[in-house]
Motif scaffolding. Structure first.
Motif: not given
Lengths: 159, 92
Positions: B83-84, A2-5, A10-12, A73-75
């Motif tokens: 996450t949100k 999923d997108t959250k993961m 990506r951020g990590l 990166a997580s955006s």
């Protein structure tokens, strides 16, 4: 996945690469210069106190840039928040670079003991720092451009 | 024989000159851009940063944790937003 993961991974990845390139490698280099100083024929003029100051700034600003790399990166792609964090990251990078100079890492007095003669000369990286700062300034302009685009003409692409 | 060698030499030199003629303006332009725009921008940025950095807590204060707190805030904000609001459709 999923997108959250995906975002988190990506951020990590970005944060990890930032920690390695901006904290661990410079820290290792400066520590090894200090340890090998007695073994080398060339003395770069780094003292224990000077290296401690350099490492302080590397760890301080490096941790901030690493966390900002994660946030950027997580955006999601083309989102306004990515552009905002990109600009903040560029500013943090400018501080990181400036503090390198500020801490004395680039004021190098090279002393060479050649046996028959001892020679000393100074290396100045002032212009190199100015050019790097200029490139950072250009990156800031690109970041601003991205921000304007994300608000004024958002890219409608399915991600 | 000598004429042939001279001819080959002339051809080679003219080829090299053609390449230089092609590359030189690009090099000069990029040098000009660096000198006219990038360097002054860098000096300007350096002066601003110099004024700001003097307010930062240095190594003599032992306040490294302040930087860690700032980094932690950005990290927490990143995790929260990732996450949100994972999708771009929400304008944030």
């Amino acid at each position: 996945m999923d997108t959250k993961m995906k975002n988190m991974l990506r951020g990590l990845g970005a944060a990890l690469s930032s920690v390695i390139t901006k904290i661990l490698i410079p820290m290792y280099i400066f520590r090894s210069i200090l340890q090998d100083a007695t073994l080398m024929m060339i003395d770069l003029g780094y003292t224990e106190a000077k290296v401690d100051t350099i490492i302080f700034w590397i760890v301080a600003m490096g941790s901030i840039t690493a966390s900002l790399s994660f946030t950027k990166a997580s955006s999601p792609k083309y989102s306004p928040r990515k552009a905002i964090f990109e600009i903040i990251l560029v500013i943090a990078n400018a501080f990181y670079l400036y503090l390198y100079k500020f801490s004395g890492a680039l004021d190098i007095a090279v002393s060479m003991d050649l046996g028959i003669a001892i020679t000393t000369f100074y290396l100045s990286f002032e212009n190199m720092v100015y050019i790097s700062m200029g490139v950072i300034g250009l990156n800031m302009i690109i970041g601003l451009y991205d921000l304007i685009i994300s608000y004024a003409a958002p890219i409608e692409e399915d991600l | 024989m000598i004429t042939m060698i001279l001819q080959t030499l002339q051809d080679t030199i003219s080829k090299i000159l053609a390449v230089i003629e092609y590359i030189l303006p690009t090099i000069l332009w990029s040098m000009g851009v660096i000198l006219a725009f990038v360097l002054p921008l860098g000096i300007f940025l350096k002066n601003i940063l110099g004024a700001l950095v003097s307010h930062f807590p240095g190594p003599e204060t032992g306040l490294l944790w302040v930087y860690f707190i700032v980094a932690g805030i950005f990290l927490a904000l990143g995790i929260f937003l990732a996450t949100k609001y994972p999708e771009r459709k929400i304008q944030l």
